[in-house]
Design an enzyme around this catalytic site. Structure first.
Site, short mmCIF file in Angstrom:
data_model
loop_
_atom_site.label_atom_id
_atom_site.label_comp_id
_atom_site.label_asym_id
_atom_site.label_seq_id
_atom_site.Cartn_x
_atom_site.Cartn_y
_atom_site.Cartn_z
N LYS A 92 84.18 114.86 118.61
CA LYS A 92 85.48 115.62 118.54
C LYS A 92 85.33 116.84 117.97
O LYS A 92 85.40 118.02 118.82
CB LYS A 92 86.62 114.91 117.96
CG LYS A 92 87.82 115.41 118.18
CD LYS A 92 89.03 114.57 117.50
CE LYS A 92 88.94 113.13 117.93
NZ LYS A 92 90.16 112.46 118.19
N ARG A 142 92.37 114.24 112.08
CA ARG A 142 91.88 112.99 113.08
C ARG A 142 90.54 112.52 112.72
O ARG A 142 89.49 113.55 112.02
CB ARG A 142 91.79 113.62 114.46
CG ARG A 142 93.29 113.91 115.00
CD ARG A 142 92.88 114.46 116.49
NE ARG A 142 94.29 114.60 117.43
CZ ARG A 142 94.88 115.79 117.21
NH1 ARG A 142 94.79 116.64 116.58
NH2 ARG A 142 95.99 115.66 117.98
N GLY A 155 90.82 103.76 118.43
CA GLY A 155 91.43 103.14 117.23
C GLY A 155 90.93 103.00 115.98
O GLY A 155 91.45 102.49 115.28
N MET A 199 90.86 105.16 113.59
CA MET A 199 92.07 105.89 112.88
C MET A 199 92.85 106.38 113.50
O MET A 199 92.47 107.18 114.58
CB MET A 199 91.40 106.47 111.52
CG MET A 199 92.45 106.80 110.40
SD MET A 199 92.26 108.09 109.33
CE MET A 199 93.10 109.49 110.24
N ARG A 234 86.34 115.36 125.76
CA ARG A 234 85.13 114.48 125.48
C ARG A 234 84.68 113.80 126.90
O ARG A 234 85.23 113.63 128.04
CB ARG A 234 85.52 113.37 124.36
CG ARG A 234 86.62 112.35 124.96
CD ARG A 234 86.97 111.25 123.90
NE ARG A 234 88.13 110.55 124.33
CZ ARG A 234 88.85 109.96 123.38
NH1 ARG A 234 88.69 109.98 122.21
NH2 ARG A 234 89.97 109.50 123.82
N HIS A 249 96.58 103.30 124.63
CA HIS A 249 95.67 102.56 123.73
C HIS A 249 94.88 101.32 124.48
O HIS A 249 93.78 101.35 124.72
CB HIS A 249 96.11 102.03 122.67
CG HIS A 249 95.12 101.14 121.82
ND1 HIS A 249 95.13 99.93 121.65
CD2 HIS A 249 94.13 101.53 120.81
CE1 HIS A 249 94.11 99.41 121.11
NE2 HIS A 249 93.74 100.53 120.41
N SER A 259 52.81 85.17 128.70
CA SER A 259 54.27 85.41 128.59
C SER A 259 55.08 85.14 127.31
O SER A 259 54.88 84.31 126.65
CB SER A 259 55.14 84.29 129.60
OG SER A 259 56.38 84.80 129.78
N CYS A 294 59.94 86.44 128.55
CA CYS A 294 60.79 85.83 129.15
C CYS A 294 61.87 85.16 128.58
O CYS A 294 62.84 84.51 128.93
CB CYS A 294 60.05 84.59 130.05
SG CYS A 294 59.28 83.65 129.16
N TYR A 339 55.85 93.05 133.01
CA TYR A 339 57.24 92.80 133.39
C TYR A 339 58.05 92.18 132.34
O TYR A 339 57.74 91.79 131.27
CB TYR A 339 57.12 91.98 134.81
CG TYR A 339 56.75 90.72 134.23
CD1 TYR A 339 57.61 89.38 133.64
CD2 TYR A 339 55.26 90.16 134.25
CE1 TYR A 339 57.17 88.18 133.32
CE2 TYR A 339 54.76 88.86 133.78
CZ TYR A 339 55.69 87.88 133.13
OH TYR A 339 55.21 86.76 132.93
#
Length: 906
Positions: free
Chosen positions: A32, A103, A112, A114, A376, A490, A798, A865, A885
């Site tokens: 902010k 704020r 939420g 504050m 934002r 909200h 693996s 895995c 992988y």
């Protein structure tokens, strides 16, 4: 002597087209504060103010209130003076008062954490001065009652006595409305507002034992400290845990000059989005209220109006939600204040182009002048995230790599869950219409209180309106339904951030908390009754609605194509059935990294043969039972190989201890004894014999195969025969046979010999061959340490990071829940190691095992895995250390594909 702590910059000012900071300083100024500084610097009309840095929050937690105030005092005084000079007002001056807002602002948006405190600086003397200055008695007293209400709740901790009660200030106002026979806050007279101020003060004294603070500086320091305290409040801790944010980030504090949306019918306030946060549609949208302050819009105390004319098809649906009241009663800002709308439209275009992302903006209109209070990057659903990224790419605002980096891989999960099947929807079952606040489908049983969201397996949290205290319950519930609030309430904003289905502002609903009943159109729905929410249309539906599986199409498919273009690491799946394998292929899996053969034995027609094998006292007896299992296993493997269509399939040999397959209930033991024509005592003796004190470290994995090599023989034969059968059909097969739980080289060699000799027998019998690999699952720390020796024999590794984590930490996965919550809360662990790979400990074993194995065999194929294979930060680690992988559950394959692409780009 001055320390670094004494001289560091703690306060950054902005306003009047200048700023000490910029948007790149989010870690220090919070999102902010950084954006306020940036907007001021690029000429957006931002009320002047200052930001106290996130580092001060850390100091506050370490040093306490008094030292922090000492460090801040002079800088805050200078910053307040700067606001005074720009605004031409004075803080605490009854004749010409400056009022401010306070704020919180973490580096990431935390809805939420504050609530905002507005109108700070008011007291009995200042309110009289404000009346004289503005010549608007109603505005001044309305601002004062709002300030006491906000400050009392946010800073002084005023709360309902029980959860069935409403906010104590709201209760006072509702009582006055009933007495005066009015419905809206805007209908209060000046005398009403004065009475509310004095009643609010009395309520504060009664509940807290202290008078409401009247000194503006005491008010300011109280609010600043409340912001710092909120960082370690239950809501913030839960939100950090939910999103994996570190506790040491801290929050900034933003102090700004007040501008007023409640000065009459030429004033107002609102929230807007440069694009649709629910669908990603490129349409400017939002909500506003005339003669109101910002919290009124998000708190849902009044039904807000739309900013734009309802032009697009989706936004046109909102006109139907207004309880059949004529659209003329809800004029858009575009229609009511066209010049203000035009100015706002220009700013939203400028800010989106500047930040190159969808913006969530707050604004206030004070007597015909527009102020932008905040911008934002807007929270959005998974679907909107994907569409916005692709649209910005096509518009030329970002490139392909940036489009991929804009994706939060974990949010793709929202697109992979079922949606309502249109065939199962009945229009007659629609009981009410609300706003489509967050898309998706949710079916569940009604609960009215957030702390009861886990009362049933599937719940719909049904509230008049939600508040920050409801965060945990909102996260648990399948869907969220509110009677009040709009698209920027909200409930709506938080639900979109969570990817949770939400319908808000369903004004026809009458919710009775005390009796736990929802009334609508003559019908009653009680706690536990089933309802369904369509977050895409806003429909509220009676009962359960069937769902259907999603598809990878449109922009989602385009993101997947981009991911495949940039990633270098393969993504496989963990699948035990042809159905799972097919689902994973549809999601883009490039093979199977783990097929657990034991899952195949638990089906009704197979468990008997498995138990017969276990109960057999001789090799011959076991082979008879295994011969019965062979065609079943072979058929399973054929289905999986066919589903994978030429991609590699890693099949793990039998892993769990045998006691898991035998019956432990007396009735089932009797049935088995009768079925196998043996005595009940024989069954009981075998069950007792198989009992182990610590079975996860006992007779399982390769130890079974070494003790009973005939099991390994049967499974190998089933795999190789299945591969040859498919080869005859012209389907390519790449089987990889994996030996589990190896801790010594000799264990692996012993099993490898059984596998290879069995395969050779089958090749000789069938007069044909297939290429296959034999490797091992590295899940014991000793195997990672001995990886170079094991690699001399193994074709692949693996890493089974589930068991490797368990054995490295010494935590039982089944029992760790009794202390993990405390460890996370106390900061002993930053995340659950069974969910997020521990890169410092377990990860180093993975790195070491990979390096040692490849030092011996440079082309050694290596993957993981465990469940970590679909967790984005773990995927990034695997890419960084050069694994071939990752393998994860089918529905996490798209997440892993994007995470792997982002890792390659980074």
């Amino acid at each position: 002597m001055e320390t670094v702590s004494d001289v560091k910059t703690r306060v950054y000012r902005f306003g009047n087209k200048t700023a000490d900071g910029n948007s790149k300083m989010k870690n220090l100024l919070g999102g902010k504060g950084a954006n306020l500084a940036e907007m001021s610097a690029i000429g957006i009309p931002v009320p002047p103010g200052f930001t106290i840095t996130t580092e001060v929050c850390t100091e506050y937690n370490e040093l306490g209130k008094n030292k922090v105030i000492k460090y801040l005092k002079e800088d805050v005084k200078k910053a307040i003076k700067n606001i005074e000079e720009i605004m031409g007002t004075r803080f605490g001056d009854p004749e010409n008062p400056l009022l401010i807002s306070v704020r919180s602002g973490a580096r990431v948006s935390m809805p939420g954490m504050m609530d905002t405190v507005l109108n700070l600086g008011l007291n009995d003397e200042v309110v009289s001065g404000l009346v004289k200055k503005t010549n608007n008695e109603r505005f001044a007293w309305d601002s004062y009652r709002r300030f006491i209400q906000m400050y009392g709740g946010v800073v002084l901790g005023m709360k309902p006595v029980t959860k069935e009660d409403i906010d104590p200030f709201e209760e006072i106002m509702e009582h006055l409305k009933d007495k005066r026979n009015i419905e809206l806050d805007t209908q209060f007279t000046v005398q009403d507002l004065q009475d509310l101020v004095y009643d609010f003060k009395d309520a504060v004294k009664k509940q807290t034992g202290h008078d409401f603070p009247l000194d503006p500086w005491d008010q300011l320091w109280g609010a600043i400290m409340a912001v710092f305290d909120s960082w370690n409040g239950d809501r913030a801790i839960y939100y950090r845990k939910m999103n994996g944010y570190p506790a040491d980030w801290g929050t900034a504090v933003n102090v700004q000059a007040m501008v007023y949306g409640n000065m009459g019918n030429n004033s107002g306030t609102g929230v807007c989005f440069t694009r649709d946060a629910g669908t990603g549609e490129n349409v400017f949208n939002g909500e506003y209220l005339i003669n109101a302050q910002g919290e009124d819009v998000v708190a849902g105390v009044r039904t807000p109006q739309q900013i734009t004319k309802l032009g697009s098809e989706r936004w046109a649906k909102l006109a139907q939600v207004k309880e059949a009241i004529r659209a003329a009663d809800y004029p858009s800002l575009e229609e009511l204040m066209p010049s203000i709308y035009s100015e706002l439209y220009g700013y939203q275009e400028k800010l989106e182009k500047h930040y190159k992302d969808m913006q969530d903006m707050e604004f206030t209109i004070q007597e015909g002048k527009l102020w932008i209070l905040q911008t934002r990057n807007g929270k959005r659903t998974g679907a909107a995230m994907v569409k916005i990224a692709i649209d910005l790419l096509k518009e030329g605002q970002i490139d392909e790599k940036e489009a991929l980096m804009r994706i939060e891989p974990i949010k793709l999960d929202e697109l992979l869950h079922p949606v309502f099947d249109p065939k199962g929807l009945n229009k007659d079952d629609i009981i009410a219409q609300g706003l489509p606040a967050s898309p998706g489908a949710a079916t569940g049983q009604i609960v009215f209180f957030a702390d009861e969201a886990d009362k049933y397996k599937y719940t719909i949290l049904t509230r008049i309106e939600t508040s920050p205290e409801d965060l945990e319950g909102m996260n648990i519930a399948r869907g969220i339904l509110t009677a009040r609030g709009g698209m920027t309430s909200h409930a709506a904003v938080v639900a979109r951030g969570m990817g949770k289905c939400c319908v808000s502002g369903a004004g026809a609903l009458k919710i009775d908390y005390k009796n736990r009943v929802l009334r609508v159109d003559g019908k009653e729905f009680h706690e536990g009754d089933w309802i369904s929410l369509n977050g895409t249309t806003g429909n509220i539906i009676e009962g359960k609605v069937p769902t259907m599986e999603p598809e990878l199409s449109g922009e989602f498919a385009e993101i997947m194509e981009l991911s495949d273009k940039y990633r270098t690491m393969k993504v496989r799946t963990n699948a035990d059935t042809p159905k799972d394998a097919t689902a994973a292929r549809n999601f883009g899996a490039e093979g199977i990294g783990l097929t657990r053969t034991e899952h195949m034995f638990f089906e009704v027609d197979r468990i008997r043969a498995m138990r017969e094998m276990i109960l057999a006292d001789t090799i011959k007896g076991r082979k008879v039972a295994l011969k019965e299992l062979l065609p079943m296993q072979r058929s399973d493997f054929e289905g999986i190989f066919e589903a994978m269509q030429g991609f590699p399939v890693t099949i793990r040999l039998l892993d769990p201890p045998l006691h898991e397959f035998v019956p432990h209930q007396l009735a089932t033991q009797k049935e088995l004894a009768e079925d196998l024509h043996i005595s009940l005592a024989a069954v009981k003796n075998k069950v007792s014999e198989l009992h182990e004190f610590n079975p996860m470290l006992g007779h399982r994995g390769c130890r079974l195969g070494i003790t009973y090599p005939e099991i390994t023989e049967m499974q190998t034969r089933a795999i190789i025969e299945a591969a040859l059968n498919l080869k005859e059909k012209g389907i390519a097969v790449i089987p990889e046979i994996m030996v589990p739980l190896v801790g010594t080289v000799k264990e692996f060699v012993a099993q490898e010999q059984v596998i290879r000799s069995t395969a050779q027998k089958v090749f000789k019998e069938r007069k044909d061959t297939v290429e296959y690999l034999v490797g091992t699952m590295i899940e014991i720390p000793r195997a990672a340490l001995m990886a170079d020796r094991i690699a001399e024999h193994a074709d692949f590794f693996s890493f089974g990071t589930n068991d490797l984590t368990q054995m490295t930490y010494g935590y039982s996965r089944d029992d760790a829940g009794s202390f993990l919550e405390i460890y996370l809360k106390e900061g002993i662990l930053t995340s659950d190691p069974f969910e997020v790979l521990d890169q410092e400990g377990v990860g180093q074993l993975v790195r070491m095992g990979t390096e040692r194995g490849r030092n011996v065999k440079s082309d050694l194929k290596v993957g993981i895995c465990g469940e970590h294979g679909g967790e984005p930060s773990s995927v990034e680690f695997c890419n960084r250390i050069g694994l071939n992988y990752v393998s994860c559950s089918p529905f996490r394959v798209p997440i892993a594909r994007v995470a792997a692409a982002q890792a390659a780009i980074s």
